[in-house]
Design an enzyme around this catalytic site. Structure first.
Site, PDB file in Angstrom:
ATOM      1  N   ARG A  80       0.877  -1.176  -0.076  1.00 32.18           N
ATOM      2  CA  ARG A  80      -0.169   0.132   0.002  1.00 32.18           C
ATOM      3  C   ARG A  80       0.798   1.110  -0.008  1.00 32.18           C
ATOM      4  NH1 ARG A  80      -4.432  -2.188  -1.169  1.00 32.18           N
ATOM      5  NH2 ARG A  80      -4.951  -4.026   0.305  1.00 32.18           N
ATOM      6  N   HIS A 126       5.936  -8.799  -7.677  1.00 34.07           N
ATOM      7  CA  HIS A 126       4.463  -7.905  -7.859  1.00 34.07           C
ATOM      8  C   HIS A 126       4.670  -6.531  -7.515  1.00 34.07           C
ATOM      9  CE1 HIS A 126       0.300  -7.139  -8.191  1.00 34.07           C
ATOM     10  NE2 HIS A 126      -0.032  -8.194  -8.270  1.00 34.07           N
ATOM     11  N   TYR A 156       0.065  -2.554  -4.772  1.00 32.16           N
ATOM     12  CA  TYR A 156      -1.143  -2.147  -5.640  1.00 32.16           C
ATOM     13  C   TYR A 156      -1.474  -0.559  -5.871  1.00 32.16           C
ATOM     14  CZ  TYR A 156      -2.809  -6.598  -4.168  1.00 32.16           C
ATOM     15  OH  TYR A 156      -2.942  -8.071  -4.086  1.00 32.16           O
ATOM     16  N   HIS A 185      -0.357  -3.950 -11.926  1.00 29.76           N
ATOM     17  CA  HIS A 185      -1.905  -3.662 -12.225  1.00 29.76           C
ATOM     18  C   HIS A 185      -2.027  -2.549 -13.248  1.00 29.76           C
ATOM     19  CE1 HIS A 185      -3.483  -5.958  -8.656  1.00 29.76           C
ATOM     20  NE2 HIS A 185      -2.559  -6.866  -9.269  1.00 29.76           N
ATOM     21  N   GLU A 217      -0.916  -7.080 -15.721  1.00 33.14           N
ATOM     22  CA  GLU A 217      -2.015  -8.165 -15.256  1.00 33.14           C
ATOM     23  C   GLU A 217      -3.423  -8.088 -15.576  1.00 33.14           C
ATOM     24  OE1 GLU A 217      -1.633  -8.971 -10.898  1.00 33.14           O
ATOM     25  OE2 GLU A 217      -3.317 -10.278 -11.073  1.00 33.14           O
ATOM     26  N   ASP A 261      -4.722 -13.711 -14.799  1.00 34.19           N
ATOM     27  CA  ASP A 261      -5.045 -14.201 -13.320  1.00 34.19           C
ATOM     28  C   ASP A 261      -6.421 -14.728 -13.491  1.00 34.19           C
ATOM     29  OD1 ASP A 261      -6.733 -13.918 -10.942  1.00 34.19           O
ATOM     30  OD2 ASP A 261      -4.924 -12.562 -10.270  1.00 34.19           O
ATOM     31  N   HIS A 306      -9.528 -12.963 -12.070  1.00 34.90           N
ATOM     32  CA  HIS A 306      -9.764 -11.726 -12.727  1.00 34.90           C
ATOM     33  C   HIS A 306     -10.426 -11.914 -14.016  1.00 34.90           C
ATOM     34  CE1 HIS A 306      -6.251  -9.488 -10.419  1.00 34.90           C
ATOM     35  NE2 HIS A 306      -7.133 -10.166  -9.635  1.00 34.90           N
ATOM     36  N   HIS A 347      -1.689 -16.405 -12.614  1.00 36.61           N
ATOM     37  CA  HIS A 347      -1.922 -16.558 -11.183  1.00 36.61           C
ATOM     38  C   HIS A 347      -3.268 -17.535 -11.209  1.00 36.61           C
ATOM     39  CE1 HIS A 347      -0.520 -12.036 -10.217  1.00 36.61           C
ATOM     40  NE2 HIS A 347       0.500 -13.043 -10.300  1.00 36.61           N
ATOM     41  N   ASP A 376     -13.414  -8.985  -7.931  1.00 37.72           N
ATOM     42  CA  ASP A 376     -11.993  -9.405  -7.699  1.00 37.72           C
ATOM     43  C   ASP A 376     -11.958  -9.906  -6.271  1.00 37.72           C
ATOM     44  OD1 ASP A 376      -9.248  -9.634  -7.426  1.00 37.72           O
ATOM     45  OD2 ASP A 376      -8.931  -7.694  -7.800  1.00 37.72           O
ATOM     46  N   HIS A 391     -10.716 -13.110  -4.542  1.00 38.48           N
ATOM     47  CA  HIS A 391     -10.183 -14.504  -4.491  1.00 38.48           C
ATOM     48  C   HIS A 391     -10.914 -15.626  -3.718  1.00 38.48           C
ATOM     49  CE1 HIS A 391      -6.186 -12.618  -6.122  1.00 38.48           C
ATOM     50  NE2 HIS A 391      -7.319 -11.972  -6.947  1.00 38.48           N
ATOM     51  N   GLU A 394      -2.876 -16.915  -5.410  1.00 38.04           N
ATOM     52  CA  GLU A 394      -2.931 -15.859  -4.653  1.00 38.04           C
ATOM     53  C   GLU A 394      -4.376 -15.921  -3.749  1.00 38.04           C
ATOM     54  OE1 GLU A 394      -2.873 -13.471  -7.831  1.00 38.04           O
ATOM     55  OE2 GLU A 394      -1.445 -12.276  -7.175  1.00 38.04           O
TER      56      GLU A 394
END
Ligand code: FE
Ligand code: FE
Ligand code: ZN
Length: 285
Positions: free
Chosen positions: A37, A67, A70, A107, A142, A176, A179, A211, A224, A226, A256
């Site tokens: 974050r 990765h 976000y 992303h 992604e 993903d 996704h 993913h 979204d 998971h 994930e």
């Protein structure tokens, strides 16, 4: 070789993650390049990376996935956020120069009301300035669920970004499963059709990582969320076709799913069994 693993915490460094991956039965892993974050990222230990490079080669660890946090958003409305994201990505790629056999996944971004076209243009503009080809680590966009104003839920959007980047040879895509399913692609009943669609728009040669996630919500829901493999709307069986598909089987697969170590180890074992059973079947036929 079957490269399979799960998302791990970076807290114990590259060697810590490599050991953890092996202890879970994995042969790969994913980690966040920094606080998921935030933009500020610590330097990595050169010694840890040096040990890791040798350890990974000796222990059969395949391609690992770095990765991006976000918060990065190359198509934010605020120029300041776009610049922070760009600088942070450049910094991540610089740090990854020392790491062997990695891909960098991010992303694409959220256009926050500016519209998909503007989003695509801003992302492509940033990627042009990033000059990904100057770094050893391939940069992957992604596929997104299309939550909020996310760009990249349609294959056409990813294709449009790639088409606008001049030196795009070093760019790829990470697919993903949660996704794309949330984005409306029916990988449960028509995996071949979805991959044909991907090939027609983006090109299967661009696909560099997968993913593996089930989804808490039905196809096309753009949520979204998971889920553990087999406990969501995708179900367990489609993952057999995914990990064995000729176009996918040599790519790194990363879980994930909402799991602790024990759950991840179980899922990795299930996926390994699916691979082994397919090998037996094709050897028999
Ligand atoms: Fe992601
Ligand atoms: Fe993902
Ligand atoms: Zn997700």
């Amino acid at each position: 070789m079957f490269t399979v693993g799960c998302h791990l915490s970076f807290s114990k460094g590259f060697m810590g993650m490599a050991r953890e991956a092996l202890s879970l039965g994995g042969s790969g892993f994913q980690f966040f390049t920094g606080n998921p974050r935030g933009y500020a990222a610590k330097e990595w230990s050169a010694k840890d990376i040096e040990s890791y490079n040798a350890f990974a080669a000796a222990n059969g660890i395949g391609v690992i996935i770095a990765h991006a946090p976000y918060v990065y958003n190359l198509c934010a409305a605020k120029e300041e956020i776009r610049q922070l994201s760009f600088d942070a990505m450049k910094n991540d790629l610089r740090k990854l120069e020392a790491v062997e056999n990695a891909v960098y996944n991010f992303h694409p971004g959220s256009h926050v009301g500016q519209g998909t076209e503007t989003g695509v243009a801003l992302i492509a503009d940033a990627l042009n300035r990033l000059e990904a080809g100057r770094y050893r680590t391939p940069v992957l966009l992604e596929t997104m669920a299309g939550k909020g104003s996310e760009v990249g839920a349609r294959f056409e959007e990813l294709a449009a970004i790639l088409a606008r980047v001049e030196d795009n040879g070093h760019l790829g895509v990470c697919l993903d499963t949660c996704h794309v399913f949330d984005g409306g692609y029916d990988i449960v009943n028509d995996l071949n059709g979805v991959l044909a669609e991907f090939d027609k728009t983006v090109g299967l040669d661009r696909l560099k990582a997968i993913h593996l996630n089930d989804s808490k919500n039905p196809a096309g829901s753009h949520k979204d969320r998971h889920e553990k493999l087999g406990e969501g709307c995708i179900g367990l069986e489609p993952f057999r076709a995914i990990v064995n598909h000729p176009a996918l089987r040599d790519l790194p697969f990363c879980l994930e799913t909402p799991n602790e170590a024990e759950g991840y180890a179980k899922e990795i074992a299930v996926l390994r069994k699916m691979r082994a059973e397919s090998g037996v079947r094709s050897a028999e036929s």
